[in-house]
Design an enzyme around this catalytic site. Structure first.
Site, short mmCIF file in Angstrom:
data_model
loop_
_atom_site.label_atom_id
_atom_site.label_comp_id
_atom_site.label_asym_id
_atom_site.label_seq_id
_atom_site.Cartn_x
_atom_site.Cartn_y
_atom_site.Cartn_z
N ASP A 20 0.85 -1.20 0.16
CA ASP A 20 0.03 -0.04 -0.07
C ASP A 20 0.69 1.21 -0.05
O ASP A 20 1.99 1.31 0.55
CB ASP A 20 -1.02 -0.25 1.25
CG ASP A 20 -2.03 1.06 1.03
OD1 ASP A 20 -2.38 1.27 -0.08
OD2 ASP A 20 -2.79 1.21 1.93
N GLY A 21 0.46 2.36 -0.59
CA GLY A 21 1.08 3.63 -0.63
C GLY A 21 1.68 4.14 -1.76
O GLY A 21 2.05 5.12 -1.91
N TRP A 25 2.87 8.07 -2.40
CA TRP A 25 4.21 8.29 -2.89
C TRP A 25 4.30 9.14 -4.04
O TRP A 25 5.21 10.11 -4.24
CB TRP A 25 4.94 6.85 -3.16
CG TRP A 25 6.44 6.88 -3.47
CD1 TRP A 25 7.58 6.57 -2.45
CD2 TRP A 25 6.96 7.12 -4.62
NE1 TRP A 25 8.66 6.75 -3.06
CE2 TRP A 25 8.37 7.25 -4.44
CE3 TRP A 25 6.57 7.44 -5.98
CZ2 TRP A 25 9.32 7.19 -5.34
CZ3 TRP A 25 7.61 7.62 -6.97
CH2 TRP A 25 8.55 7.52 -6.64
N SER A 65 -7.18 -5.67 -5.72
CA SER A 65 -8.15 -6.29 -5.11
C SER A 65 -9.46 -6.13 -5.91
O SER A 65 -9.54 -5.47 -7.18
CB SER A 65 -8.56 -5.69 -4.03
OG SER A 65 -9.25 -4.44 -4.14
N ASN A 68 -10.67 -2.60 -5.77
CA ASN A 68 -9.91 -1.57 -6.63
C ASN A 68 -10.43 -1.89 -7.96
O ASN A 68 -10.37 -1.11 -8.78
CB ASN A 68 -8.26 -2.07 -6.81
CG ASN A 68 -7.62 -1.96 -5.43
OD1 ASN A 68 -6.74 -2.65 -5.20
ND2 ASN A 68 -8.15 -1.00 -4.53
N ARG A 189 2.26 -5.49 5.70
CA ARG A 189 1.57 -4.32 5.25
C ARG A 189 2.35 -2.94 5.30
O ARG A 189 2.64 -2.42 6.32
CB ARG A 189 0.11 -4.28 5.72
CG ARG A 189 -0.65 -3.06 5.02
CD ARG A 189 -2.02 -2.85 5.52
NE ARG A 189 -2.71 -1.93 4.59
CZ ARG A 189 -4.07 -2.04 4.25
NH1 ARG A 189 -4.70 -3.07 4.65
NH2 ARG A 189 -4.49 -1.07 3.23
N SER A 197 -7.88 -5.92 4.96
CA SER A 197 -8.44 -5.25 3.84
C SER A 197 -8.62 -6.39 2.66
O SER A 197 -8.50 -6.78 1.45
CB SER A 197 -7.34 -4.31 2.90
OG SER A 197 -7.52 -3.30 3.69
N GLU A 208 1.37 -14.18 11.21
CA GLU A 208 1.80 -13.00 12.31
C GLU A 208 1.64 -11.77 11.40
O GLU A 208 2.00 -11.83 10.18
CB GLU A 208 3.26 -13.27 12.84
CG GLU A 208 3.46 -14.46 13.41
CD GLU A 208 2.94 -14.51 14.80
OE1 GLU A 208 2.82 -13.29 15.39
OE2 GLU A 208 2.18 -15.31 15.29
C1 FPP Z 1 -1.92 0.26 -3.47
O1 FPP Z 1 -1.50 1.68 -3.31
C2 FPP Z 1 -1.53 -0.40 -4.59
C3 FPP Z 1 -2.08 -0.99 -5.51
C4 FPP Z 1 -3.52 -0.63 -5.75
C5 FPP Z 1 -1.27 -1.71 -6.61
C6 FPP Z 1 -0.22 -2.30 -6.14
C7 FPP Z 1 0.85 -2.56 -7.23
C8 FPP Z 1 1.96 -2.73 -7.38
C9 FPP Z 1 2.78 -2.77 -6.03
C10 FPP Z 1 2.85 -2.45 -8.28
C11 FPP Z 1 2.97 -3.79 -9.10
C12 FPP Z 1 2.34 -4.17 -10.07
C13 FPP Z 1 1.81 -5.12 -10.67
C14 FPP Z 1 0.73 -5.06 -11.62
C15 FPP Z 1 2.68 -6.48 -10.35
P1 FPP Z 1 -2.49 2.75 -3.76
O2 FPP Z 1 -2.58 3.09 -4.83
O3 FPP Z 1 -3.86 2.44 -3.12
O4 FPP Z 1 -1.73 3.80 -2.64
P2 FPP Z 1 -2.50 4.96 -1.94
O5 FPP Z 1 -2.94 4.31 -0.40
O6 FPP Z 1 -1.29 5.79 -1.58
O7 FPP Z 1 -3.47 5.75 -2.59
#
Ligand code: FPP
Length: 250
Positions: A20-21, A25, A65, A68, A189, A197, A208
């Protein structure tokens, strides 16, 4: 010894990641959210190497998810799908070198054809490897997985087969997305939220939990090592009386 200086015997077998994040970022740097996902993919790439060096046998990463998939702007989903396909193709040689076994879980049938085909191809091509398992949860939801398992249950043939708790649980497991997938030992996480989530609800039963406030694109080997060291100190009781911490000597 593992990369963190820990003996392999105390390294978790199966680690889950809620990455997450990415969005925050990017926002912190006045960049588009998609740039956060690209950097997140780089962090994921490096994490797999670090996990492999430390002797972790399986990692399962929450890439997208079901929520998402349904609620994010179509353009962001398309970007994530393309990013996934791009990395799977680009990393083929490296996956071979590390003997990575790639798998994906989720409602894969709802993904765009091209993404699904790339996933299927990577799964088939790496099936004979014998290294770390990299499993991506894509269009995945823990409740959806259990509901799908329930939906696909054949009518009961022999009630005596399920008359124990263990038998009934086994029957559910047989219908999860990947029946042979082991329970999670450790869930990490990033991003600062303290919740699961809807990730691997069935397999998280005795995991854990390790929550860190850093944003996923900043995740690196030092963060993984802290999580592993903390895990090694935890006492896993599975409902019984304590005997030893994974790193303990009793
Ligand atoms: C949550 O961050 C992250 C996601 C919904 C996507 C996760 C994807 C990657 C780590 C990249 C790798 C990708 C693939 C397709 C292998 P967020 O966008 O919800 O962040 P926020 O909470 O800061 O808005």
């Amino acid at each position: 010894m593992a990369g963190a200086g820990l003996p392999r015997s105390v390294v978790p077998r199966h680690v889950g990641f809620i990455m997450d994040g990415n969005g925050r970022w990017a926002e912190e740097r006045n960049l588009p959210r998609t740039e956060g996902h690209s950097q997140g993919a780089e962090a994921l790439r490096q994490m797999i190497r670090d996990a492999n060096d430390r002797g972790i046998a399986e990692v399962t990463c929450y890439a997208l998810s079901t929520e998402n998939f349904q609620r994010r702007p179509a353009q962001e989903i398309r970007f994530l799908m393309d990013l996934l396909a791009h990395h799977l193709r680009q990393e083929r040689e490296e996956m071979e070198r590390m003997q990575v076994r790639f798998r994906a879980i989720g409602r894969l049938e709802e993904l765009p054809d091209q993404t699904r085909e790339t996933i299927e191809q990577a799964t088939i091509e790496t099936e004979g490897n014998d290294g770390i398992v990299l499993r991506l949860a894509v269009n995945y939801g823990g409740r959806a997985e259990i509901a799908d398992a329930f939906e696909s249950q054949a009518p009961r043939q022999d009630a005596t087969l399920e008359s124990t708790d263990e038998g009934r649980e086994r029957r559910v497991i047989e219908h999860l997305y990947e029946p042979g997938m082991p329970d999670l030992d450790l869930l990490i996480r990033t991003g600062g939220e303290i919740r699961i989530s809807n990730f691997l609800l069935w397999h998280c039963s005795y995991a854990e939990l390790h929550f860190i406030p850093i944003l996923w694109p900043d995740f690196c080997a030092d963060h993984l090592d802290v999580a592993l060291e903390e895990y090694a100190q935890r006492v896993r009781r599975f409902g019984s009386i304590p005997t030893t911490a994974p790193g303990g000597d009793a």
